[in-house]
Write a protein that holds these residues in place. Structure first.
Motif, PDB file in Angstrom:
ATOM      1  N   ASP A  57       0.835  -1.215   0.000  1.00  0.00           N
ATOM      2  CA  ASP A  57       0.000   0.000   0.000  1.00  0.00           C
ATOM      3  C   ASP A  57       0.869   1.264   0.000  1.00  0.00           C
ATOM      4  N   GLY A  58       0.328   2.316  -0.603  1.00  0.00           N
ATOM      5  CA  GLY A  58       0.985   3.626  -0.554  1.00  0.00           C
ATOM      6  C   GLY A  58       1.566   4.093  -1.877  1.00  0.00           C
TER       7      GLY A  58
ATOM      8  N   ARG B 181     -12.282   2.456  -8.185  1.00  0.00           N
ATOM      9  CA  ARG B 181     -11.443   3.634  -8.482  1.00  0.00           C
ATOM     10  C   ARG B 181     -11.778   4.195  -9.866  1.00  0.00           C
TER      11      ARG B 181
ATOM     12  N   ARG C  47       0.551   7.810  -2.654  1.00  0.00           N
ATOM     13  CA  ARG C  47       1.194   8.771  -1.757  1.00  0.00           C
ATOM     14  C   ARG C  47       2.683   8.887  -2.046  1.00  0.00           C
TER      15      ARG C  47
HETATM   16 MG    MG Z   1      -4.012   2.558  -0.459  1.00  0.00          MG
END
Ligand code: MG
Ligand code: IPE
Ligand code: IPE
Length: 277
Positions: free
Chosen positions: A54-55, A105, A58
């Motif tokens: 995850d990430g 999404r 970001r």
């Molecule tokens: Mg995520």
């Protein structure tokens, strides 16, 4: 005001990235890696490690790039992590790449991810290391929900590696833990309907046998790592993780380093697993 705050935040994150890079180049991390390697007991490794990668978005933000760049970097990271796991002697790795919920999404993002998955499955299937180390590659999830070209790439990778059994890599894609249980229950209900089994025959082992992970040597992950600072399971292996050790780290997936991986394993070894005993 909000804009300035965001700018400062992003500068702050960049400083962290630069610091990481400095650490990388200075060799300090290499020394730390060595220390961790020494600390890890090779006879007490987790047999199955699962990772919630995850990430990505970001991480892209830190670089001032769009989300696709984050996904690209995230996909590039996979090969490295598989190598770290293999070198350490971990035989089963499951990677959460795309959840059933991720279909919600924006279409453009989903399309780009699908393009990336197609490319990566072909790349993995033809990867020299996958064949040298006899790694069996499989996708787990509701594969039929994926575009045909991705399904074809998955089939290709699975076919090319189907006779291997030294290492196992599962890519959870279009995967949801609740959906996996629903699918298992449906298959079992069909068998009951056909009179092949009785409702009384339904037990834990029978459910295990109908999950996507049924044919793995170690279906239940000993250790689940989630990057990016979020501390939740997000519908990942919810049946199989009932006694997994959970390890959360703040680093965004594309920036995940070998020291982070080794720390997770060392941390795992420091814990005392009880299984209710
Ligand atoms: Mg995520
Ligand atoms: C994980 O990164 C990749 C997928 C879920 C496909 P994200 O895309 O969730 O990135 P963040 O968590 O929003 O930063
Ligand atoms: C979990 O990440 C799914 C994958 C890493 C593939 P998400 O970013 O989709 O999860 P939430 O929305 O933060 O729970």
């Amino acid at each position: 005001m909000g804009k300035i705050k965001n700018k400062l935040k992003s500068i702050g994150k960049r400083v962290i990235i630069d610091f990481y890079r400095f650490l990388d180049n200075s060799g300090v991390l290499k020394i730390y890696e060595k220390i961790l390697e020494e600390a890890i007991d090779k006879d007490n490794l987790p047999k199955h490690v699962a990772i919630i990668m995850d990430g990505n978005r970001r991480a892209a933000e830190i670089y001032g790039k769009d989300r696709y760049y984050g996904h690209y970097l995230g996909a590039e990271k996979v090969r490295e992590v598989l190598r770290w796991a293999r070198d350490l002697g971990i035989n089963v790795v499951t990677l959460y790449a795309f959840s059933t919920e991720n279909f919600r999404r924006p279409k453009e993002e989903v399309d780009k991810l699908m393009e990336l998955f197609e490319k990566k499955f072909y790349e993995i299937a033809d990867d020299e290391e996958i064949h040298r180390y006899e790694v069996r590659v499989r996708a787990i999830g509701r594969i039929n929900l994926l575009p045909k070209n991705v399904q074809k790439a998955i089939k290709y990778a699975e076919e090319r590696t189907k006779n291997y059994n030294k290492f196992f890599v599962n890519i959870a894609i279009a995967y949801g833990g609740q959906q996996e249980i629903i699918d298992a229950v449906k298959k079992i209900a069909e068998k009951v309907k056909r009179g092949e089994i009785e409702p009384e025959d339904i037990d834990k082992e029978l459910i295990d046998k109908h999950l996507y992970t049924a044919n793995l040597p170690f279906p239940n992950p000993d250790l689940i790592i989630r990057t990016s600072g979020e501390e939740r399971i997000s519908n990942f292996l919810i049946w199989q993780s009932s006694y997994s050790e959970l390890y959360f780290c703040d680093i965004y997936w594309p920036l995940f380093r070998r020291v982070d991986f080794l720390r997770a394993v060392r941390d795992y070894q420091r814990r005392q697993r009880r299984f209710g005993k």
